[in-house]
Write an enzyme that holds these catalytic residues in place. Structure first.
Site, PDB file in Angstrom:
ATOM      1  N   HIS A   1      25.616  35.318  70.276  1.00 23.15           N
ATOM      2  CA  HIS A   1      24.785  35.138  69.091  1.00 23.15           C
ATOM      3  C   HIS A   1      25.606  35.575  67.886  1.00 23.15           C
ATOM      4  O   HIS A   1      25.993  36.733  67.767  1.00 23.15           O
ATOM      5  CB  HIS A   1      23.498  35.959  69.182  1.00 23.15           C
ATOM      6  CG  HIS A   1      22.599  35.760  67.991  1.00 23.15           C
ATOM      7  ND1 HIS A   1      21.705  34.714  67.895  1.00 23.15           N
ATOM      8  CD2 HIS A   1      22.478  36.469  66.835  1.00 23.15           C
ATOM      9  CE1 HIS A   1      21.063  34.792  66.751  1.00 23.15           C
ATOM     10  NE2 HIS A   1      21.517  35.838  66.080  1.00 23.15           N
ATOM     11  N   CYS A   2      25.890  34.640  67.004  1.00 24.30           N
ATOM     12  CA  CYS A   2      26.767  34.900  65.859  1.00 24.30           C
ATOM     13  C   CYS A   2      25.923  35.219  64.627  1.00 24.30           C
ATOM     14  O   CYS A   2      25.148  34.375  64.168  1.00 24.30           O
ATOM     15  CB  CYS A   2      27.656  33.689  65.589  1.00 24.30           C
ATOM     16  SG  CYS A   2      28.799  33.933  64.219  1.00 24.30           S
TER      17      CYS A   2
END
Length: 344
Positions: free
Chosen positions: A182-183
């Site tokens: 998850h960026c």
């Protein structure tokens, strides 16, 4: 009754009843399973689904707050990129056009191409779905064949099966197929649906920041006020200190006379170099995982399980990832095979 059966033998022949603790239902095929009460994790012998009674329960109480945080960060980064593009055009191109009209048009075209590529790939990576797993039938024995849900687990949040290469993201509130991570910079997960857009964004961003650092340093060199000439002397520790003292004052005086455009260019240079280094490291790490046929999460899982073997470590993984055409695929693979032959 046969007298040959002794009372002791009769006492040894008994039937035990199965308690409710040993009886459970497989979520994958609906069959009743008899297991040990001390087995919180078990696998169905028919469909292959894995049931974990100790699975971690996720709290979706603050899900909307996490989504608001991610989307706010995306808006801030979009404004920052627009600021970098606008300040670069304002600070660089008047000087470039003064050098030559052709070079001004040439560099404006490069700027437009890099800006459009960076912004478009960023928007695609941030707002495209990271990739939901395909819907499959489950829960009924007649419809589930043998091994149809091999190594599948059940997501208690999404209430549906989850394949081994699928992970649930609390920030996105969904199961993501081939999830990498998850960026926070795109406010989204990087998965099967947007992984390619994310890599293209990293490539265009690294190229753009490198271009900005080169152009800003060149224009700074062009507009920087001249420094006082320092005569050449024999180098020693005392002369080096004296030269530094003599050069510091002219430098500070020249900074005072530097126009606002110069300070903007200094900021652009240091900002682009720092961002370029960070994104280049991330891009290299991502390309290494793609080359090995992994994702970041699968790499962590294999490392934690003590199994760091790679099934297929080859350039074909990169070709398949970017979905290159047949001509490009043949060229890349032939070039890679030639390199391998020379190494041998």
């Amino acid at each position: 009754m046969d007298d040959s059966l002794s009372p002791t033998k009769q006492e040894d022949d008994y039937v035990t009843s199965i308690t409710e603790e040993h009886d459970t239902i497989c979520w994958g095929c609906g069959l009743r399973l008899i297991i040990s009460p001390y087995a919180p994790i078990f696998k169905c012998g028919w469909c292959g689904a894995i049931t974990n009674h100790n699975a971690r329960q996720y709290d979706n109480k603050y899900f909307w707050l996490r989504r608001l945080r991610d989307r706010s960060f995306v808006i801030v980064l979009l404004l920052f990129m627009l600021f970098i593009i606008g300040s670069g055009v304002w600070g660089i191109y008047p000087v470039v056009f003064s050098i030559g009209y052709f070079w001004g048009v040439f560099h404006m075209t490069i700027t437009a191409i890099l800006s459009i590529a960076t912004l478009s790939t960023y928007v695609l990576a941030a707002f495209r779905s990271p990739g939901a797993p395909p819907r499959i039938p489950w829960g009924s024995y007649p419809t589930m064949g043998r091994g149809a849900l091999m190594d599948y687990t059940f997501c208690n949040v999404c209430s549906k099966p989850k394949s081994p290469n699928t992970h649930h993201c609390r920030s996105c509130g969904m199961c993501v197929l081939d999830m990498d991570h998850h960026c926070p910079f795109i406010g989204n997960c990087v998965g099967a649906g947007n992984h390619r857009s994310f890599i293209l964004f990293l490539m265009s961003a690294v190229t753009s920041t490198f271009y900005v650092s080169i152009m800003s340093s060149y224009i700074l060199y062009q507009i920087w006020p001249p420094l006082r000439h320092i005569p050449t002397v024999t180098l020693s520790w005392s002369t080096i200190v004296a030269v530094l003292k003599e050069s510091a004052l002219p430098f500070l005086i020249s900074v005072e006379s530097l126009p606002i455009r110069g300070f903007v260019l200094i900021y652009l240079f240091f900002a682009s170099v720092s961002i370029e280094i960070g994104l280049a490291v991330l891009l290299w790490q991502q390309l290494c995982f793609i080359y090995e046929g992994k994702t970041y999460l699968s790499h962590l899982n294999s490392t934690s399980n003590g199994n760091d073997e790679v099934d297929e470590k080859d350039c074909q993984n990169i070709v398949r990832f970017f979905r290159c055409s047949n001509t490009a695929t043949r060229y890349l693979l032939s070039f890679w095979n030639i390199k391998k032959i020379h190494k041998k």
